[in-house]
Design a protein around this motif. Structure first.
Motif, mmCIF file in Angstrom:
data_model
loop_
_atom_site.group_PDB
_atom_site.id
_atom_site.type_symbol
_atom_site.label_atom_id
_atom_site.label_comp_id
_atom_site.label_asym_id
_atom_site.label_seq_id
_atom_site.Cartn_x
_atom_site.Cartn_y
_atom_site.Cartn_z
ATOM 1 N N ILE A 1 -8.132 4.266 -7.960
ATOM 2 C CA ILE A 1 -7.222 3.710 -8.472
ATOM 3 C C ILE A 1 -6.309 3.065 -7.417
ATOM 4 O O ILE A 1 -5.870 1.816 -7.663
ATOM 5 C CB ILE A 1 -6.538 4.823 -9.057
ATOM 6 C CG1 ILE A 1 -7.159 5.539 -10.304
ATOM 7 C CG2 ILE A 1 -4.945 4.247 -9.552
ATOM 8 C CD1 ILE A 1 -6.088 6.682 -10.861
ATOM 9 N N LEU A 2 -6.320 3.616 -6.141
ATOM 10 C CA LEU A 2 -5.519 2.939 -5.196
ATOM 11 C C LEU A 2 -6.209 1.450 -4.930
ATOM 12 O O LEU A 2 -5.582 0.554 -4.651
ATOM 13 C CB LEU A 2 -5.588 3.752 -3.928
ATOM 14 C CG LEU A 2 -4.787 3.021 -2.686
ATOM 15 C CD1 LEU A 2 -3.470 2.801 -2.858
ATOM 16 C CD2 LEU A 2 -4.941 3.922 -1.467
ATOM 17 N N SER A 3 -7.395 1.494 -4.803
ATOM 18 C CA SER A 3 -8.416 0.324 -4.482
ATOM 19 C C SER A 3 -8.049 -0.918 -5.694
ATOM 20 O O SER A 3 -7.991 -2.242 -5.231
ATOM 21 C CB SER A 3 -9.780 0.599 -4.350
ATOM 22 O OG SER A 3 -10.029 1.313 -3.109
ATOM 23 N N VAL A 4 -8.153 -0.507 -6.776
ATOM 24 C CA VAL A 4 -7.951 -1.322 -7.864
ATOM 25 C C VAL A 4 -6.513 -1.823 -7.985
ATOM 26 O O VAL A 4 -6.302 -3.076 -8.257
ATOM 27 C CB VAL A 4 -8.403 -0.673 -9.212
ATOM 28 C CG1 VAL A 4 -7.824 -1.255 -10.530
ATOM 29 C CG2 VAL A 4 -9.794 -0.138 -9.186
ATOM 30 N N LEU A 5 -5.921 -0.956 -7.772
ATOM 31 C CA LEU A 5 -4.074 -1.383 -7.791
ATOM 32 C C LEU A 5 -4.000 -2.501 -6.739
ATOM 33 O O LEU A 5 -3.292 -3.142 -6.801
ATOM 34 C CB LEU A 5 -3.278 -0.362 -7.771
ATOM 35 C CG LEU A 5 -3.244 0.473 -9.276
ATOM 36 C CD1 LEU A 5 -2.108 1.657 -8.810
ATOM 37 C CD2 LEU A 5 -2.735 -0.075 -10.439
ATOM 38 N N GLN A 6 -4.517 -2.284 -5.384
ATOM 39 C CA GLN A 6 -4.110 -2.999 -4.413
ATOM 40 C C GLN A 6 -4.846 -4.368 -4.608
ATOM 41 O O GLN A 6 -4.379 -5.425 -4.409
ATOM 42 C CB GLN A 6 -5.001 -2.368 -2.948
ATOM 43 C CG GLN A 6 -4.184 -1.464 -2.275
ATOM 44 C CD GLN A 6 -5.001 -0.715 -1.130
ATOM 45 O OE1 GLN A 6 -6.157 -0.652 -1.422
ATOM 46 N NE2 GLN A 6 -4.092 -0.392 -0.070
ATOM 47 N N SER A 7 -6.000 -4.374 -5.146
ATOM 48 C CA SER A 7 -6.969 -5.707 -5.592
ATOM 49 C C SER A 7 -5.916 -6.498 -6.540
ATOM 50 O O SER A 7 -5.679 -7.666 -6.391
ATOM 51 C CB SER A 7 -7.982 -5.470 -6.074
ATOM 52 O OG SER A 7 -9.117 -4.879 -5.050
ATOM 53 N N ILE A 8 -5.367 -5.765 -7.638
ATOM 54 C CA ILE A 8 -4.597 -6.242 -8.523
ATOM 55 C C ILE A 8 -3.234 -7.068 -7.693
ATOM 56 O O ILE A 8 -2.850 -8.103 -8.028
ATOM 57 C CB ILE A 8 -4.279 -5.605 -9.628
ATOM 58 C CG1 ILE A 8 -5.535 -5.300 -10.433
ATOM 59 C CG2 ILE A 8 -3.193 -6.316 -10.667
ATOM 60 C CD1 ILE A 8 -5.407 -4.250 -11.383
ATOM 61 N N THR A 9 -2.529 -6.095 -7.253
ATOM 62 C CA THR A 9 -1.415 -6.547 -6.513
ATOM 63 C C THR A 9 -1.590 -7.537 -5.441
ATOM 64 O O THR A 9 -0.711 -8.661 -5.566
ATOM 65 C CB THR A 9 -0.789 -5.156 -5.795
ATOM 66 O OG1 THR A 9 -0.619 -4.215 -6.564
ATOM 67 C CG2 THR A 9 0.824 -5.683 -5.318
ATOM 68 N N LEU B 1 2.206 1.814 -3.392
ATOM 69 C CA LEU B 1 1.222 2.305 -4.293
ATOM 70 C C LEU B 1 0.976 3.660 -4.135
ATOM 71 O O LEU B 1 0.507 4.451 -5.108
ATOM 72 C CB LEU B 1 0.002 1.288 -4.233
ATOM 73 C CG LEU B 1 0.076 -0.265 -4.641
ATOM 74 C CD1 LEU B 1 -1.091 -0.804 -4.715
ATOM 75 C CD2 LEU B 1 0.461 -0.153 -6.197
ATOM 76 N N THR C 1 0.855 -1.250 0.000
ATOM 77 C CA THR C 1 0.043 0.024 -0.082
ATOM 78 C C THR C 1 0.877 1.295 0.096
ATOM 79 O O THR C 1 0.627 2.308 -0.641
ATOM 80 C CB THR C 1 -1.115 0.129 1.339
ATOM 81 O OG1 THR C 1 -1.730 -0.994 1.088
ATOM 82 C CG2 THR C 1 -1.760 1.143 1.385
ATOM 83 N N LEU D 1 1.229 6.446 -6.738
ATOM 84 C CA LEU D 1 0.091 7.291 -7.354
ATOM 85 C C LEU D 1 0.411 8.706 -7.146
ATOM 86 O O LEU D 1 -0.027 9.617 -7.876
ATOM 87 C CB LEU D 1 -0.988 6.943 -6.692
ATOM 88 C CG LEU D 1 -1.835 5.666 -7.179
ATOM 89 C CD1 LEU D 1 -2.874 5.320 -6.238
ATOM 90 C CD2 LEU D 1 -2.332 5.699 -8.707
#
Length: 114
Positions: A98-106, A13, A10, A17
């Motif tokens: 964007i942070l939520s999406v990137l966290q989910s992907i990561t 990310l 996190t 960002l």
């Protein structure tokens, strides 16, 4: 160990960002780690209360009001953490999505999803 990994992901990310979005400013990686901790604590303690209090609005908007609550969590974090700033509500909204999406992907890639 999973908690530490999630915290570092996190923080990375948040730092990424801040370099990509013009309205987000983070002083250093240490500040990004503090932002990750504070966001986690806000999401654990404050967000459920806000979700419960705004449940009628959330139902009427079919859950889209939860995006507003996420943006408010980001703005609350800017008030708490020195060295972290978000210029506007819209920037906080975009940052949180964007942070939520990137966290989910990561987390999915690392095999650390919930």
């Amino acid at each position: 160990m999973k908690l530490l990994l999630r915290l570092l992901v996190t923080a990375a990310l948040v730092l990424l960002l801040s370099n990509l979005l013009t309205g987000v400013h983070v002083a250093s990686f240490g500040t990004a780690v503090i932002v990750a901790v504070v966001l986690g604590l806000l999401n654990i303690f404050i967000k459920p209360i806000l979700v419960l209090l705004t449940l009628p609005v959330t139902i009427v908007t079919l859950g889209l009001f939860l995006l507003v609550i996420n943006a408010l969590m980001i703005l609350a974090c800017t008030k708490i953490v020195g060295g972290f700033a978000v210029d506007s509500f819209l920037t906080a909204l975009i940052f949180s999505v964007i942070l939520s999406v990137l966290q989910s992907i990561t987390y999915k890639i690392l095999g650390d999803d919930k």
